[in-house]
Write a protein that holds these residues in place. Structure first.
Motif, PDB file in Angstrom:
ATOM      1  N   LYS A  39       0.836  -1.203   0.000  1.00 14.68           N
ATOM      2  CA  LYS A  39       0.000   0.000   0.000  1.00 14.68           C
ATOM      3  C   LYS A  39       0.873   1.256   0.000  1.00 14.68           C
ATOM      4  N   SER A  40       1.944   1.242   0.799  1.00 18.80           N
ATOM      5  CA  SER A  40       2.790   2.431   0.883  1.00 18.80           C
ATOM      6  C   SER A  40       3.845   2.472  -0.228  1.00 18.80           C
ATOM      7  N   GLN A  41       4.207   1.314  -0.777  1.00 17.67           N
ATOM      8  CA  GLN A  41       5.249   1.233  -1.808  1.00 17.67           C
ATOM      9  C   GLN A  41       4.842   0.180  -2.837  1.00 17.67           C
ATOM     10  N   PRO A  42       3.948   0.525  -3.775  1.00 15.99           N
ATOM     11  CA  PRO A  42       3.426  -0.458  -4.740  1.00 15.99           C
ATOM     12  C   PRO A  42       4.492  -1.236  -5.512  1.00 15.99           C
ATOM     13  N   HIS A  43       5.640  -0.620  -5.813  1.00 13.83           N
ATOM     14  CA  HIS A  43       6.695  -1.322  -6.550  1.00 13.83           C
ATOM     15  C   HIS A  43       7.281  -2.489  -5.770  1.00 13.83           C
ATOM     16  N   ALA A  44       7.115  -2.490  -4.456  1.00 11.61           N
ATOM     17  CA  ALA A  44       7.679  -3.557  -3.626  1.00 11.61           C
ATOM     18  C   ALA A  44       7.108  -4.915  -4.035  1.00 11.61           C
ATOM     19  N   LYS A  45       5.880  -4.931  -4.494  1.00 11.53           N
ATOM     20  CA  LYS A  45       5.259  -6.200  -4.920  1.00 11.53           C
ATOM     21  C   LYS A  45       6.039  -6.786  -6.098  1.00 11.53           C
ATOM     22  N   ASP A  46       6.427  -5.927  -7.053  1.00 14.57           N
ATOM     23  CA  ASP A  46       7.238  -6.385  -8.186  1.00 14.57           C
ATOM     24  C   ASP A  46       8.586  -6.901  -7.709  1.00 14.57           C
ATOM     25  N   ALA A  47       9.193  -6.185  -6.778  1.00 15.21           N
ATOM     26  CA  ALA A  47      10.502  -6.582  -6.250  1.00 15.21           C
ATOM     27  C   ALA A  47      10.416  -7.978  -5.635  1.00 15.21           C
ATOM     28  N   ILE A  48       9.372  -8.235  -4.872  1.00 11.48           N
ATOM     29  CA  ILE A  48       9.218  -9.540  -4.225  1.00 11.48           C
ATOM     30  C   ILE A  48       8.879 -10.618  -5.249  1.00 11.48           C
ATOM     31  N   GLU A  49       8.025 -10.292  -6.222  1.00 10.75           N
ATOM     32  CA  GLU A  49       7.631 -11.291  -7.223  1.00 10.75           C
ATOM     33  C   GLU A  49       8.779 -11.715  -8.119  1.00 10.75           C
ATOM     34  N   ARG A  50       9.777 -10.853  -8.306  1.00  9.53           N
ATOM     35  CA  ARG A  50      10.915 -11.241  -9.153  1.00  9.53           C
ATOM     36  C   ARG A  50      12.128 -11.674  -8.320  1.00  9.53           C
ATOM     37  N   SER A  51      11.972 -11.740  -6.999  1.00 11.32           N
ATOM     38  CA  SER A  51      13.091 -12.111  -6.124  1.00 11.32           C
ATOM     39  C   SER A  51      13.260 -13.622  -6.017  1.00 11.32           C
ATOM     40  N   ALA A  52      14.437 -14.021  -5.504  1.00  9.19           N
ATOM     41  CA  ALA A  52      14.678 -15.428  -5.183  1.00  9.19           C
ATOM     42  C   ALA A  52      13.880 -15.795  -3.933  1.00  9.19           C
ATOM     43  N   GLY A  53      13.712 -14.810  -3.065  1.00  6.97           N
ATOM     44  CA  GLY A  53      12.972 -15.035  -1.838  1.00  6.97           C
ATOM     45  C   GLY A  53      12.935 -13.777  -1.000  1.00  6.97           C
ATOM     46  N   TYR A  54      12.217 -13.861   0.097  1.00  3.94           N
ATOM     47  CA  TYR A  54      12.062 -12.704   0.976  1.00  3.94           C
ATOM     48  C   TYR A  54      11.884 -13.180   2.407  1.00  3.94           C
ATOM     49  N   ALA A  55      12.026 -12.246   3.325  1.00  3.94           N
ATOM     50  CA  ALA A  55      11.833 -12.561   4.742  1.00  3.94           C
ATOM     51  C   ALA A  55      11.103 -11.382   5.372  1.00  3.94           C
ATOM     52  N   VAL A  56      10.182 -11.680   6.268  1.00  2.00           N
ATOM     53  CA  VAL A  56       9.399 -10.645   6.936  1.00  2.00           C
ATOM     54  C   VAL A  56       9.516 -10.856   8.443  1.00  2.00           C
ATOM     55  N   PHE A  57       9.824  -9.786   9.155  1.00  2.85           N
ATOM     56  CA  PHE A  57       9.968  -9.845  10.609  1.00  2.85           C
ATOM     57  C   PHE A  57       9.143  -8.753  11.260  1.00  2.85           C
ATOM     58  N   SER A  58       8.665  -9.035  12.468  1.00  6.03           N
ATOM     59  CA  SER A  58       7.939  -8.039  13.238  1.00  6.03           C
ATOM     60  C   SER A  58       8.339  -8.187  14.696  1.00  6.03           C
ATOM     61  N   ASN A  59       8.473  -7.057  15.367  1.00  5.76           N
ATOM     62  CA  ASN A  59       8.725  -7.146  16.813  1.00  5.76           C
ATOM     63  C   ASN A  59       7.486  -6.722  17.581  1.00  5.76           C
ATOM     64  N   PHE A  60       6.348  -6.673  16.860  1.00  2.79           N
ATOM     65  CA  PHE A  60       5.075  -6.394  17.527  1.00  2.79           C
ATOM     66  C   PHE A  60       3.958  -6.975  16.676  1.00  2.79           C
ATOM     67  N   GLY A  61       2.750  -6.983  17.218  1.00  2.00           N
ATOM     68  CA  GLY A  61       1.609  -7.456  16.453  1.00  2.00           C
ATOM     69  C   GLY A  61       1.317  -8.931  16.625  1.00  2.00           C
ATOM     70  N   MET A  62       2.118  -9.633  17.409  1.00  2.00           N
ATOM     71  CA  MET A  62       1.854 -11.049  17.618  1.00  2.00           C
ATOM     72  C   MET A  62       0.711 -11.213  18.614  1.00  2.00           C
ATOM     73  N   LYS A  63      -0.267 -12.035  18.247  1.00  2.00           N
ATOM     74  CA  LYS A  63      -1.420 -12.260  19.125  1.00  2.00           C
ATOM     75  C   LYS A  63      -1.090 -13.273  20.216  1.00  2.00           C
ATOM     76  N   ILE A  64      -0.344 -14.292  19.855  1.00  2.00           N
ATOM     77  CA  ILE A  64      -0.209 -15.437  20.735  1.00  2.00           C
ATOM     78  C   ILE A  64       0.950 -15.316  21.705  1.00  2.00           C
ATOM     79  N   PHE A  65       2.110 -14.896  21.250  1.00  2.00           N
ATOM     80  CA  PHE A  65       3.228 -14.802  22.177  1.00  2.00           C
ATOM     81  C   PHE A  65       3.763 -13.385  22.167  1.00  2.00           C
ATOM     82  N   PHE A  66       4.193 -12.947  23.310  1.00  2.00           N
ATOM     83  CA  PHE A  66       4.649 -11.577  23.456  1.00  2.00           C
ATOM     84  C   PHE A  66       6.091 -11.479  22.985  1.00  2.00           C
ATOM     85  N   ALA A  67       6.342 -10.578  22.057  1.00  4.66           N
ATOM     86  CA  ALA A  67       7.706 -10.359  21.575  1.00  4.66           C
ATOM     87  C   ALA A  67       8.073  -8.925  21.894  1.00  4.66           C
TER      88      ALA A  67
END
Length: 181
Positions: A39-67
């Motif tokens: 939503k904030s960076q539409p080109h990022a979808k193209d970057a991910i679709e043409r990549s070998a792979g990607y990784a996503v991390f969050s240090n908040f927003g987890m429902k089940i365990f507190f990080a």
């Protein structure tokens, strides 16, 4: 009183989450993070679709365990093999670097060798890392808003305010999650 009992029972219920529930929680946060990025960076979808792979991390927003306190969870996806590896991140030196306490990171790997190294050997963003968002040169528009971490490795950092222009997740180490894999 029933509400208080439910609140008091929460930590116990959270600790009893199954491995698959915890995995699904990471997947849900990953999907939510990708949607926010697109939503904030539409080109990022193209970057991910043409990549070998990607990784996503969050240090908040987890429902089940507190990080909290500079730790978080994530997932690395090999697009060709269609495999996912659950990972963790931890702040290497307390108080070093993480200026924004709540953030999400999206790594994009152009080459499989970099993705494999990230997953199997981990990665450490040293305190001296000073990546800044790339404006995008000729042929690099697809990575607009991303920070160049090393050749072929890009990083988007999202905060509550949106895309960060400067890397604040310094002094952070990434490694496989022994419990969730």
């Amino acid at each position: 009183a029933p509400l208080l009992a439910a609140v008091l029972a929460l930590p116990l219920a959270a600790g009893a989450a199954t491995k698959e529930e915890r995995r699904q929680d990471v997947r849900d946060v990953t999907e939510n993070t990708l949607q926010r990025l697109y939503k904030s960076q539409p080109h990022a979808k193209d970057a991910i679709e043409r990549s070998a792979g990607y990784a996503v991390f969050s240090n908040f927003g987890m429902k089940i365990f507190f990080a909290g306190g500079g730790t978080g969870s994530g997932i690395a996806v090999n697009r060709k093999a269609k495999t996912e590896t659950f990972m963790k991140m931890v702040e290497v030196q307390a108080g070093l670097g993480i200026g924004v306490k709540k953030f999400r990171l999206v790594w994009v790997f152009e080459k499989h060798s970099d993705l494999d190294r990230f997953v199997n050997s981990g990665w450490e963003l040293g305190a001296q890392a000073t990546a800044a968002a790339q404006v995008g040169g000729k042929g690099q528009e697809v990575y607009a808003g991303a920070m160049s971490i090393s050749p072929g490795v890009w990083l988007y950092q999202l905060t509550d305010e949106g895309l960060a222009a400067e890397l604040t997740a310094k002094g952070t180490k990434y490694y496989k999650d022994a419990e969730l894999n």
